[in-house]
Design a protein around this motif. Structure first.
Motif, PDB file in Angstrom:
ATOM      1  N   ALA A   9      -8.516  -3.149  -6.969  1.00 24.03           N
ATOM      2  CA  ALA A   9      -8.445  -1.705  -7.161  1.00 24.03           C
ATOM      3  C   ALA A   9      -7.113  -1.281  -7.772  1.00 24.03           C
ATOM      4  CB  ALA A   9      -8.670  -0.982  -5.837  1.00 24.03           C
ATOM      5  N   ALA A  10      -6.030  -1.930  -7.389  1.00 20.81           N
ATOM      6  CA  ALA A  10      -4.713  -1.590  -7.920  1.00 20.81           C
ATOM      7  C   ALA A  10      -4.576  -1.988  -9.383  1.00 20.81           C
ATOM      8  CB  ALA A  10      -3.624  -2.275  -7.099  1.00 20.81           C
ATOM      9  N   HIS A  11      -5.500  -2.772  -9.893  1.00 16.55           N
ATOM     10  CA  HIS A  11      -5.422  -3.262 -11.268  1.00 16.55           C
ATOM     11  C   HIS A  11      -6.537  -2.706 -12.140  1.00 16.55           C
ATOM     12  CE1 HIS A  11      -2.295  -5.913  -9.882  1.00 16.55           C
ATOM     13  NE2 HIS A  11      -3.072  -6.252  -8.886  1.00 16.55           N
ATOM     14  N   GLY A  12      -7.040  -1.532 -11.761  1.00 13.61           N
ATOM     15  CA  GLY A  12      -8.127  -0.907 -12.508  1.00 13.61           C
ATOM     16  C   GLY A  12      -7.804  -0.691 -13.970  1.00 13.61           C
ATOM     17  N   GLU A  13      -6.570  -0.279 -14.261  1.00 15.57           N
ATOM     18  CA  GLU A  13      -6.175  -0.043 -15.656  1.00 15.57           C
ATOM     19  C   GLU A  13      -6.227  -1.339 -16.461  1.00 15.57           C
ATOM     20  OE1 GLU A  13      -2.361   1.543 -18.234  1.00 15.57           O
ATOM     21  OE2 GLU A  13      -2.520   2.117 -16.128  1.00 15.57           O
ATOM     22  N   LEU A  14      -5.753  -2.430 -15.871  1.00 10.63           N
ATOM     23  CA  LEU A  14      -5.804  -3.725 -16.546  1.00 10.63           C
ATOM     24  C   LEU A  14      -7.250  -4.165 -16.764  1.00 10.63           C
ATOM     25  CD1 LEU A  14      -4.560  -6.323 -17.671  1.00 10.63           C
ATOM     26  CD2 LEU A  14      -4.343  -7.137 -15.305  1.00 10.63           C
ATOM     27  N   ILE A  15      -8.081  -3.962 -15.768  1.00 11.08           N
ATOM     28  CA  ILE A  15      -9.496  -4.338 -15.897  1.00 11.08           C
ATOM     29  C   ILE A  15     -10.163  -3.519 -17.005  1.00 11.08           C
ATOM     30  CG2 ILE A  15     -11.729  -4.331 -14.706  1.00 11.08           C
ATOM     31  CD1 ILE A  15     -10.053  -4.899 -12.115  1.00 11.08           C
ATOM     32  N   ARG A  16      -9.891  -2.236 -17.039  1.00 11.91           N
ATOM     33  CA  ARG A  16     -10.454  -1.400 -18.115  1.00 11.91           C
ATOM     34  C   ARG A  16      -9.945  -1.872 -19.481  1.00 11.91           C
ATOM     35  NH1 ARG A  16     -10.107   2.130 -13.937  1.00 11.91           N
ATOM     36  NH2 ARG A  16      -7.981   2.781 -14.346  1.00 11.91           N
ATOM     37  N   HIS A  17      -8.669  -2.230 -19.564  1.00 16.97           N
ATOM     38  CA  HIS A  17      -8.116  -2.727 -20.829  1.00 16.97           C
ATOM     39  C   HIS A  17      -8.839  -3.999 -21.267  1.00 16.97           C
ATOM     40  CE1 HIS A  17      -5.271  -3.868 -23.929  1.00 16.97           C
ATOM     41  NE2 HIS A  17      -5.191  -5.063 -23.349  1.00 16.97           N
ATOM     42  N   LEU A  18      -9.035  -4.929 -20.345  1.00 16.49           N
ATOM     43  CA  LEU A  18      -9.748  -6.163 -20.683  1.00 16.49           C
ATOM     44  C   LEU A  18     -11.180  -5.875 -21.117  1.00 16.49           C
ATOM     45  CD1 LEU A  18      -8.552  -8.625 -17.896  1.00 16.49           C
ATOM     46  CD2 LEU A  18      -8.015  -8.717 -20.333  1.00 16.49           C
ATOM     47  N   THR A  19     -11.804  -4.942 -20.440  1.00 12.30           N
ATOM     48  CA  THR A  19     -13.178  -4.579 -20.792  1.00 12.30           C
ATOM     49  C   THR A  19     -13.252  -4.057 -22.221  1.00 12.30           C
ATOM     50  OG1 THR A  19     -13.659  -4.060 -18.486  1.00 12.30           O
ATOM     51  CG2 THR A  19     -15.129  -3.123 -20.115  1.00 12.30           C
ATOM     52  N   VAL A  20     -12.327  -3.188 -22.579  1.00 16.64           N
ATOM     53  CA  VAL A  20     -12.316  -2.605 -23.926  1.00 16.64           C
ATOM     54  C   VAL A  20     -11.884  -3.631 -24.973  1.00 16.64           C
ATOM     55  CG1 VAL A  20     -11.170  -0.887 -25.392  1.00 16.64           C
ATOM     56  CG2 VAL A  20     -11.959  -0.256 -23.107  1.00 16.64           C
ATOM     57  N   SER A  21     -10.828  -4.386 -24.680  1.00 15.93           N
ATOM     58  CA  SER A  21     -10.264  -5.276 -25.699  1.00 15.93           C
ATOM     59  C   SER A  21     -11.058  -6.565 -25.897  1.00 15.93           C
ATOM     60  CB  SER A  21      -8.805  -5.615 -25.365  1.00 15.93           C
ATOM     61  OG  SER A  21      -8.734  -6.422 -24.210  1.00 15.93           O
ATOM     62  N   THR A  22     -11.831  -6.978 -24.890  1.00 18.74           N
ATOM     63  CA  THR A  22     -12.551  -8.247 -25.013  1.00 18.74           C
ATOM     64  C   THR A  22     -14.059  -8.109 -25.009  1.00 18.74           C
ATOM     65  OG1 THR A  22     -12.653  -8.644 -22.625  1.00 18.74           O
ATOM     66  CG2 THR A  22     -10.692  -9.459 -23.799  1.00 18.74           C
ATOM     67  N   GLY A  23     -14.552  -6.951 -24.603  1.00 19.18           N
ATOM     68  CA  GLY A  23     -15.996  -6.781 -24.493  1.00 19.18           C
ATOM     69  C   GLY A  23     -16.576  -7.358 -23.215  1.00 19.18           C
ATOM     70  N   LEU A  24     -15.717  -7.807 -22.299  1.00 18.56           N
ATOM     71  CA  LEU A  24     -16.207  -8.321 -21.027  1.00 18.56           C
ATOM     72  C   LEU A  24     -16.816  -7.193 -20.208  1.00 18.56           C
ATOM     73  CD1 LEU A  24     -13.221 -10.592 -19.889  1.00 18.56           C
ATOM     74  CD2 LEU A  24     -15.456 -11.360 -20.698  1.00 18.56           C
ATOM     75  N   ALA A  25     -17.806  -7.528 -19.407  1.00 14.06           N
ATOM     76  CA  ALA A  25     -18.357  -6.561 -18.461  1.00 14.06           C
ATOM     77  C   ALA A  25     -17.297  -6.269 -17.405  1.00 14.06           C
ATOM     78  CB  ALA A  25     -19.612  -7.123 -17.811  1.00 14.06           C
ATOM     79  N   PRO A  26     -17.275  -5.071 -16.835  1.00 12.58           N
ATOM     80  CA  PRO A  26     -16.254  -4.746 -15.827  1.00 12.58           C
ATOM     81  C   PRO A  26     -16.197  -5.749 -14.674  1.00 12.58           C
ATOM     82  CG  PRO A  26     -17.373  -2.757 -16.497  1.00 12.58           C
ATOM     83  CD  PRO A  26     -18.108  -3.908 -17.146  1.00 12.58           C
ATOM     84  N   GLY A  27     -17.329  -6.211 -14.196  1.00 14.50           N
ATOM     85  CA  GLY A  27     -17.336  -7.183 -13.104  1.00 14.50           C
ATOM     86  C   GLY A  27     -16.696  -8.493 -13.510  1.00 14.50           C
ATOM     87  N   THR A  28     -16.978  -8.934 -14.730  1.00 10.94           N
ATOM     88  CA  THR A  28     -16.384 -10.174 -15.232  1.00 10.94           C
ATOM     89  C   THR A  28     -14.883 -10.003 -15.420  1.00 10.94           C
ATOM     90  OG1 THR A  28     -18.451 -10.743 -16.334  1.00 10.94           O
ATOM     91  CG2 THR A  28     -16.465 -11.888 -17.083  1.00 10.94           C
ATOM     92  N   ALA A  29     -14.466  -8.872 -15.980  1.00  4.55           N
ATOM     93  CA  ALA A  29     -13.037  -8.605 -16.166  1.00  4.55           C
ATOM     94  C   ALA A  29     -12.327  -8.570 -14.816  1.00  4.55           C
ATOM     95  CB  ALA A  29     -12.840  -7.288 -16.913  1.00  4.55           C
ATOM     96  N   ALA A  30     -12.966  -7.987 -13.803  1.00  4.77           N
ATOM     97  CA  ALA A  30     -12.364  -7.944 -12.465  1.00  4.77           C
ATOM     98  C   ALA A  30     -12.207  -9.353 -11.905  1.00  4.77           C
ATOM     99  CB  ALA A  30     -13.217  -7.085 -11.522  1.00  4.77           C
ATOM    100  N   ARG A  31     -13.195 -10.225 -12.119  1.00  2.00           N
ATOM    101  CA  ARG A  31     -13.088 -11.613 -11.642  1.00  2.00           C
ATOM    102  C   ARG A  31     -11.973 -12.353 -12.366  1.00  2.00           C
ATOM    103  NH1 ARG A  31     -18.532 -11.021 -11.728  1.00  2.00           N
ATOM    104  NH2 ARG A  31     -18.808 -12.221 -13.645  1.00  2.00           N
ATOM    105  N   VAL A  32     -11.826 -12.100 -13.679  1.00  2.00           N
ATOM    106  CA  VAL A  32     -10.735 -12.733 -14.432  1.00  2.00           C
ATOM    107  C   VAL A  32      -9.386 -12.296 -13.869  1.00  2.00           C
ATOM    108  CG1 VAL A  32      -9.570 -12.800 -16.685  1.00  2.00           C
ATOM    109  CG2 VAL A  32     -12.059 -13.058 -16.560  1.00  2.00           C
ATOM    110  N   VAL A  33      -9.217 -11.016 -13.627  1.00  2.00           N
ATOM    111  CA  VAL A  33      -7.962 -10.507 -13.074  1.00  2.00           C
ATOM    112  C   VAL A  33      -7.703 -11.124 -11.704  1.00  2.00           C
ATOM    113  CG1 VAL A  33      -6.800  -8.439 -12.167  1.00  2.00           C
ATOM    114  CG2 VAL A  33      -7.934  -8.370 -14.405  1.00  2.00           C
ATOM    115  N   THR A  34      -8.731 -11.179 -10.859  1.00  2.19           N
ATOM    116  CA  THR A  34      -8.582 -11.782  -9.535  1.00  2.19           C
ATOM    117  C   THR A  34      -8.174 -13.245  -9.641  1.00  2.19           C
ATOM    118  OG1 THR A  34     -10.215 -10.273  -8.608  1.00  2.19           O
ATOM    119  CG2 THR A  34      -9.769 -12.274  -7.362  1.00  2.19           C
ATOM    120  N   ASP A  35      -8.805 -13.987 -10.550  1.00  2.00           N
ATOM    121  CA  ASP A  35      -8.469 -15.406 -10.729  1.00  2.00           C
ATOM    122  C   ASP A  35      -7.034 -15.590 -11.213  1.00  2.00           C
ATOM    123  OD1 ASP A  35     -10.992 -16.146  -9.912  1.00  2.00           O
ATOM    124  OD2 ASP A  35     -11.720 -16.615 -11.937  1.00  2.00           O
TER     125      ASP A  35
END
Length: 94
Positions: A9-35
């Motif tokens: 939750a604290a990294h929502g901005e980063l997850i949104r950035h990854l979603t926009v810049s890479t085309g990843l789905a939000p759930g996938t981007a969240a898993r990448v950030v978590t990893d």
């Protein structure tokens, strides 16, 4: 308000950035950030122990391992140790 919950939750901005810049789905981007956060959450001691064990399993001896670990640590982000106020003052004032 964040659309994410839990540790990411604290990294929502980063997850949104990854979603926009890479085309990843939000759930996938969240898993990448978590990893990635988990990967860099290792302390220096944890990293050294893990890498030492990995290199030993590959058949390397300690004589070859120590310089590799030193070089890797010089280039790697690791979780900083918790410091007391006294330790912080000693860093600043000696």
């Amino acid at each position: 308000m964040s659309t994410f919950s839990g540790p990411v939750a604290a990294h929502g901005e980063l997850i949104r950035h990854l979603t926009v810049s890479t085309g990843l789905a939000p759930g996938t981007a969240a898993r990448v950030v978590t990893d990635v956060l988990a990967y860099y959450a290792e302390t220096t001691e944890q990293f050294v122990r893990r890498r030492h064990a990995e290199l030993r399993r590959r058949g390397h001896g300690n004589t070859a391992i120590w310089p590799v670990l030193a070089e890797e640590l010089s280039e790697r982000l690791v979780l900083a140790a918790a410091l007391s106020e006294r330790q912080l003052r000693r860093i600043v004032y000696g």
